[in-house]
Design a protein around this motif. Structure first.
Motif, PDB file in Angstrom:
ATOM      1  N   LEU A  50      -9.242   3.203  -4.891  1.00 58.66           N
ATOM      2  CA  LEU A  50     -10.229   3.330  -3.821  1.00 58.66           C
ATOM      3  C   LEU A  50      -9.930   2.413  -2.643  1.00 58.66           C
ATOM      4  O   LEU A  50     -10.008   2.824  -1.475  1.00 58.66           O
ATOM      5  N   LYS A  51      -9.584   1.157  -2.939  1.00 54.08           N
ATOM      6  CA  LYS A  51      -9.300   0.219  -1.856  1.00 54.08           C
ATOM      7  C   LYS A  51      -8.082   0.669  -1.057  1.00 54.08           C
ATOM      8  O   LYS A  51      -8.073   0.613   0.181  1.00 54.08           O
ATOM      9  N   ARG A  52      -7.059   1.115  -1.765  1.00 47.17           N
ATOM     10  CA  ARG A  52      -5.856   1.594  -1.060  1.00 47.17           C
ATOM     11  C   ARG A  52      -6.194   2.802  -0.191  1.00 47.17           C
ATOM     12  O   ARG A  52      -5.704   2.919   0.947  1.00 47.17           O
ATOM     13  N   ALA A  53      -7.009   3.707  -0.705  1.00 46.09           N
ATOM     14  CA  ALA A  53      -7.360   4.903   0.059  1.00 46.09           C
ATOM     15  C   ALA A  53      -7.972   4.525   1.403  1.00 46.09           C
ATOM     16  O   ALA A  53      -7.597   5.069   2.451  1.00 46.09           O
ATOM     17  N   HIS A  54      -8.899   3.586   1.404  1.00 49.13           N
ATOM     18  CA  HIS A  54      -9.542   3.179   2.654  1.00 49.13           C
ATOM     19  C   HIS A  54      -8.580   2.411   3.562  1.00 49.13           C
ATOM     20  O   HIS A  54      -8.605   2.584   4.784  1.00 49.13           O
ATOM     21  N   ARG A  55      -7.739   1.569   2.984  1.00 47.63           N
ATOM     22  CA  ARG A  55      -6.763   0.814   3.804  1.00 47.63           C
ATOM     23  C   ARG A  55      -5.802   1.752   4.515  1.00 47.63           C
ATOM     24  O   ARG A  55      -5.572   1.649   5.723  1.00 47.63           O
ATOM     25  N   VAL A  56      -5.229   2.671   3.743  1.00 49.52           N
ATOM     26  CA  VAL A  56      -4.212   3.561   4.312  1.00 49.52           C
ATOM     27  C   VAL A  56      -4.844   4.513   5.331  1.00 49.52           C
ATOM     28  O   VAL A  56      -4.280   4.744   6.408  1.00 49.52           O
ATOM     29  N   ALA A  57      -6.015   5.051   4.999  1.00 47.39           N
ATOM     30  CA  ALA A  57      -6.690   5.943   5.947  1.00 47.39           C
ATOM     31  C   ALA A  57      -6.965   5.230   7.267  1.00 47.39           C
ATOM     32  O   ALA A  57      -6.820   5.811   8.350  1.00 47.39           O
ATOM     33  N   ARG A  58      -7.351   3.970   7.174  1.00 44.16           N
ATOM     34  CA  ARG A  58      -7.614   3.170   8.380  1.00 44.16           C
ATOM     35  C   ARG A  58      -6.342   2.979   9.200  1.00 44.16           C
ATOM     36  O   ARG A  58      -6.367   3.029  10.437  1.00 44.16           O
ATOM     37  N   ASP A  59      -5.212   2.775   8.544  1.00 42.96           N
ATOM     38  CA  ASP A  59      -3.981   2.406   9.243  1.00 42.96           C
ATOM     39  C   ASP A  59      -3.159   3.596   9.723  1.00 42.96           C
ATOM     40  O   ASP A  59      -2.237   3.421  10.532  1.00 42.96           O
ATOM     41  N   LEU A  60      -3.463   4.802   9.242  1.00 46.25           N
ATOM     42  CA  LEU A  60      -2.707   5.971   9.674  1.00 46.25           C
ATOM     43  C   LEU A  60      -3.095   6.368  11.097  1.00 46.25           C
ATOM     44  O   LEU A  60      -4.273   6.427  11.444  1.00 46.25           O
ATOM     45  N   GLU A  61      -2.095   6.638  11.922  1.00 48.16           N
ATOM     46  CA  GLU A  61      -2.312   7.057  13.307  1.00 48.16           C
ATOM     47  C   GLU A  61      -2.489   8.571  13.331  1.00 48.16           C
ATOM     48  O   GLU A  61      -1.555   9.330  13.580  1.00 48.16           O
ATOM     49  N   SER A  62      -3.707   8.992  13.057  1.00 49.67           N
ATOM     50  CA  SER A  62      -3.981  10.407  12.892  1.00 49.67           C
ATOM     51  C   SER A  62      -5.439  10.687  13.207  1.00 49.67           C
ATOM     52  O   SER A  62      -6.313   9.868  12.931  1.00 49.67           O
ATOM     53  N   GLY A  63      -5.698  11.849  13.785  1.00 49.86           N
ATOM     54  CA  GLY A  63      -7.072  12.216  14.089  1.00 49.86           C
ATOM     55  C   GLY A  63      -7.872  12.614  12.868  1.00 49.86           C
ATOM     56  O   GLY A  63      -9.099  12.560  12.877  1.00 49.86           O
ATOM     57  N   ILE A  64      -7.194  13.051  11.808  1.00 46.13           N
ATOM     58  CA  ILE A  64      -7.845  13.527  10.592  1.00 46.13           C
ATOM     59  C   ILE A  64      -7.071  13.007   9.395  1.00 46.13           C
ATOM     60  O   ILE A  64      -5.834  13.034   9.388  1.00 46.13           O
ATOM     61  N   VAL A  65      -7.766  12.534   8.377  1.00 44.30           N
ATOM     62  CA  VAL A  65      -7.125  12.115   7.124  1.00 44.30           C
ATOM     63  C   VAL A  65      -7.880  12.758   5.961  1.00 44.30           C
ATOM     64  O   VAL A  65      -9.101  12.613   5.859  1.00 44.30           O
ATOM     65  N   TRP A  66      -7.159  13.483   5.123  1.00 42.95           N
ATOM     66  CA  TRP A  66      -7.731  14.032   3.901  1.00 42.95           C
ATOM     67  C   TRP A  66      -7.272  13.182   2.716  1.00 42.95           C
ATOM     68  O   TRP A  66      -6.069  12.917   2.565  1.00 42.95           O
ATOM     69  N   ILE A  67      -8.201  12.775   1.864  1.00 48.63           N
ATOM     70  CA  ILE A  67      -7.885  11.971   0.686  1.00 48.63           C
ATOM     71  C   ILE A  67      -8.165  12.799  -0.559  1.00 48.63           C
ATOM     72  O   ILE A  67      -9.293  13.246  -0.778  1.00 48.63           O
ATOM     73  N   ASN A  68      -7.108  13.016  -1.343  1.00 49.83           N
ATOM     74  CA  ASN A  68      -7.225  13.760  -2.606  1.00 49.83           C
ATOM     75  C   ASN A  68      -7.894  15.117  -2.414  1.00 49.83           C
ATOM     76  O   ASN A  68      -8.699  15.559  -3.234  1.00 49.83           O
ATOM     77  N   GLY A  69      -7.582  15.762  -1.326  1.00 50.46           N
ATOM     78  CA  GLY A  69      -8.192  17.052  -1.065  1.00 50.46           C
ATOM     79  C   GLY A  69      -7.294  17.912  -0.215  1.00 50.46           C
ATOM     80  O   GLY A  69      -6.168  17.550   0.109  1.00 50.46           O
ATOM     81  N   PHE A  70      -7.842  19.074   0.153  1.00 50.17           N
ATOM     82  CA  PHE A  70      -7.041  20.025   0.909  1.00 50.17           C
ATOM     83  C   PHE A  70      -7.574  20.122   2.323  1.00 50.17           C
ATOM     84  O   PHE A  70      -8.206  19.193   2.813  1.00 50.17           O
ATOM     85  N   ARG A  71      -7.378  21.273   2.986  1.00 46.44           N
ATOM     86  CA  ARG A  71      -7.638  21.378   4.409  1.00 46.44           C
ATOM     87  C   ARG A  71      -9.057  21.822   4.721  1.00 46.44           C
ATOM     88  O   ARG A  71      -9.277  22.651   5.593  1.00 46.44           O
ATOM     89  N   ASP A  72     -10.026  21.329   4.000  1.00 42.06           N
ATOM     90  CA  ASP A  72     -11.402  21.637   4.356  1.00 42.06           C
ATOM     91  C   ASP A  72     -11.754  20.888   5.643  1.00 42.06           C
ATOM     92  O   ASP A  72     -11.507  19.688   5.755  1.00 42.06           O
ATOM     93  N   ILE A  73     -12.353  21.600   6.601  1.00 43.56           N
ATOM     94  CA  ILE A  73     -12.734  20.998   7.878  1.00 43.56           C
ATOM     95  C   ILE A  73     -14.212  21.270   8.088  1.00 43.56           C
ATOM     96  O   ILE A  73     -14.590  22.361   8.511  1.00 43.56           O
ATOM     97  N   PRO A  74     -15.094  20.335   7.780  1.00 44.28           N
ATOM     98  CA  PRO A  74     -16.527  20.561   8.020  1.00 44.28           C
ATOM     99  C   PRO A  74     -16.787  20.843   9.491  1.00 44.28           C
ATOM    100  O   PRO A  74     -16.214  20.197  10.370  1.00 44.28           O
ATOM    101  N   VAL A  75     -17.655  21.809   9.770  1.00 44.72           N
ATOM    102  CA  VAL A  75     -17.904  22.175  11.162  1.00 44.72           C
ATOM    103  C   VAL A  75     -18.585  21.051  11.929  1.00 44.72           C
ATOM    104  O   VAL A  75     -18.559  21.026  13.161  1.00 44.72           O
TER     105      VAL A  75
END
Length: 483
Positions: free
Chosen positions: A424-449
């Motif tokens: 869990l801690k790694r997931a939040h660290r990496v998501a924070r540090d990735l230069e990306s508009g969208i980050v999916w963690i352990n999931g697929f391309r669901d895009i909530p409207v």
């Protein structure tokens, strides 16, 4: 193949929609659209010229004052009715398939997502207002109004016109704008069908105008002095040309562009699940996770699992409900995609694991490619940096979390990223540090409207989705009154 000419004859007649008039001839000739699964011509599509663009913009400008002043509850209900009509439009599923070869099994998703986008954004139509501003030192009453821009030019891509239609038009219309929409010549059908459906539901003529076309129409539209904002989804190269054309009128722009999305798989993730998620179908999606980074201790296992899943993927007739992957869009795409694979092998910047070829036999007439995996690809390689836009996934190895983030961010693009880990801690660290508009963690391309959709760096700017989409199509006016 099971496709017969009679099936193609069921497609709606292509044309332009200006106001409430459908035109089957236009000023820039015609384009012969081909069904990607067979290479067969479906129709000669009229291409809009400058005069057609002038007429469409004029129709949108004429419709704008009444659409802007329409009572918000009435506009809200109209959009809800439209959302439900889209959801019930099962007849459009075949049109979606013939347009660009997307598998029939995926078409309910297109219908439901477009419908949900309109229903969700309808809820904002009666909530767009402004705020009271604190004034000092003098006595005054100051407030803001969030107003629509006016005429919005929307240019959608061929790979997902149905979905892009909903992403762009739903918030723009809810905010009170009118639309001039340019569908791509490679996929000219569903945007027109959706606009005609809007008229049937009760949208006033001129609120949505459709002008299919190529570069001539596109340039006339984005350089038009009657256009108040531009939303473009497509390539970075085209976006740069649009900026230059729009500069003459200082027309504001919003861009959703390409991607070379990283999928990071850590050793504590489920290798089987991560490998299965690494498949990208035909790969004709800006958010495809086509750059797969795997931690060294499970790298070989994940590559082999991905190979197995790729070889099991059902590629074939898009109208077959069992088909998982259809063709790419045309012969130009086939040549471009295979060129990437060939150059990677020639320069020894990728080991071909599976695929890398065009499919023949009963699929020979269409533009079908085998799902392709290249392993041991250095991140500086062309195939790791450039958007292939085809069924090609590259795998690369990393040792540490810091190295993975560094490789993922070493890209001109920043649209999406994927992350597989049970930490869990790694997931939040990496998501924070990735230069990306969208980050999916352990999931697929669901895009909530309700979530913002858009990228950073060469993936564009501006956002669609939720309140962010509404804000993209409104601008504040300040009103000060002395008391």
């Amino acid at each position: 193949m099971t496709i017969a000419p009679a099936d193609i004859g069921l497609l709606p007649k292509p044309g332009l929609l200006i106001g409430d008039t459908k035109l089957t001839t236009a000023g820039d000739g015609v384009f012969e659209h081909r069904y990607p699964a067979t290479g067969e011509i479906t129709n000669a599509v009229p291409m809009a010229g400058p005069a057609d663009i002038d007429a469409a913009v004029a129709a949108a400008r004429k419709a704008f004052p009444a659409w802007k002043r329409m009572p918000a509850n009435k506009r809200r209900q109209l959009m809800i009715d439209y959302a439900r009509a889209i959801l019930s439009a099962d007849h459009l599923r075949q049109t979606i398939v013939f347009e660009n070869g997307v598998p029939y099994a995926a078409t309910p998703y297109a219908l439901s997502w477009a419908s949900e986008l309109f229903e969700f954004n309808a809820g904002y139509a009666d909530k767009i207002g402004g705020q009271v501003v604190t004034t000092f030192p003098g006595d005054a009453f100051d407030y803001t109004l969030d107003e629509p821009y006016g005429v919005v030019a929307v240019i959608v891509p061929w790979n997902g016109p149905f979905i892009s239609y909903g992403q762009g038009l739903a918030p723009a219309l809810a905010a009170g704008n009118t639309i001039v929409l340019k569908p791509p010549e490679l996929a000219p059908y569903t945007c027109l069908a959706l606009a005609e459906l809007a008229l049937e539901v009760g949208f006033p003529p001129g609120v949505i105008n459709v002008v299919p076309g190529g570069p001539v129409a596109g340039n006339a539209l984005v350089s038009h002095s009657g256009v108040d904002k531009i939303l473009f989804t497509g390539s970075g190269a085209t976006a740069k040309k649009i900026i230059q054309a729009a500069a003459a009128n200082l027309t504001p722009t919003a861009f959703e562009l390409g991607g070379k999305s990283a999928r990071i798989i850590f050793a504590d993730a489920d290798p089987d699940e991560a490998a299965r998620r690494s498949l990208i179908g035909a790969g004709q999606a800006c958010i495809a996770g086509s750059r797969v980074l795997v931690q060294a201790s499970i790298y070989d296992e994940v590559v082999e699992l991905a190979k197995t899943y790729a070889q099991q993927q059902r590629v074939g007739d898009p109208m077959d409900p069992q088909t998982q992957m259809g063709p790419v869009i045309n012969q130009t795409a086939v040549d471009r995609i295979l060129g990437f694979v060939t150059r990677a092998q020639e320069t020894k910047t990728g080991r071909l694991v599976t695929g890398g070829r065009r499919l023949g036999d009963e699929l020979a007439g269409g533009f079908f490619l085998a799902p392709t995996i290249l392993a041991d690809v250095p991140n500086e390689a062309e195939i790791a940096q450039d958007e292939v836009f085809g069924p090609v996934t590259v795998f690369m190895k990393f040792e540490t979390e810091e190295e993975a983030v560094g490789i993922a961010n070493d890209s001109l693009y920043g649209l999406a990223a994927y992350l597989h880990t049970n930490d869990l801690k790694r997931a939040h660290r990496v998501a924070r540090d990735l230069e990306s508009g969208i980050v999916w963690i352990n999931g697929f391309r669901d895009i909530p409207v309700g979530a913002p959709f858009g990228g950073v760096k060469q993936s564009g700017y501006g956002r669609q989705g939720g309140i962010y989409g509404i804000q993209e199509f409104t601008r504040p006016k300040n009103i000060w009154m002395s008391i």
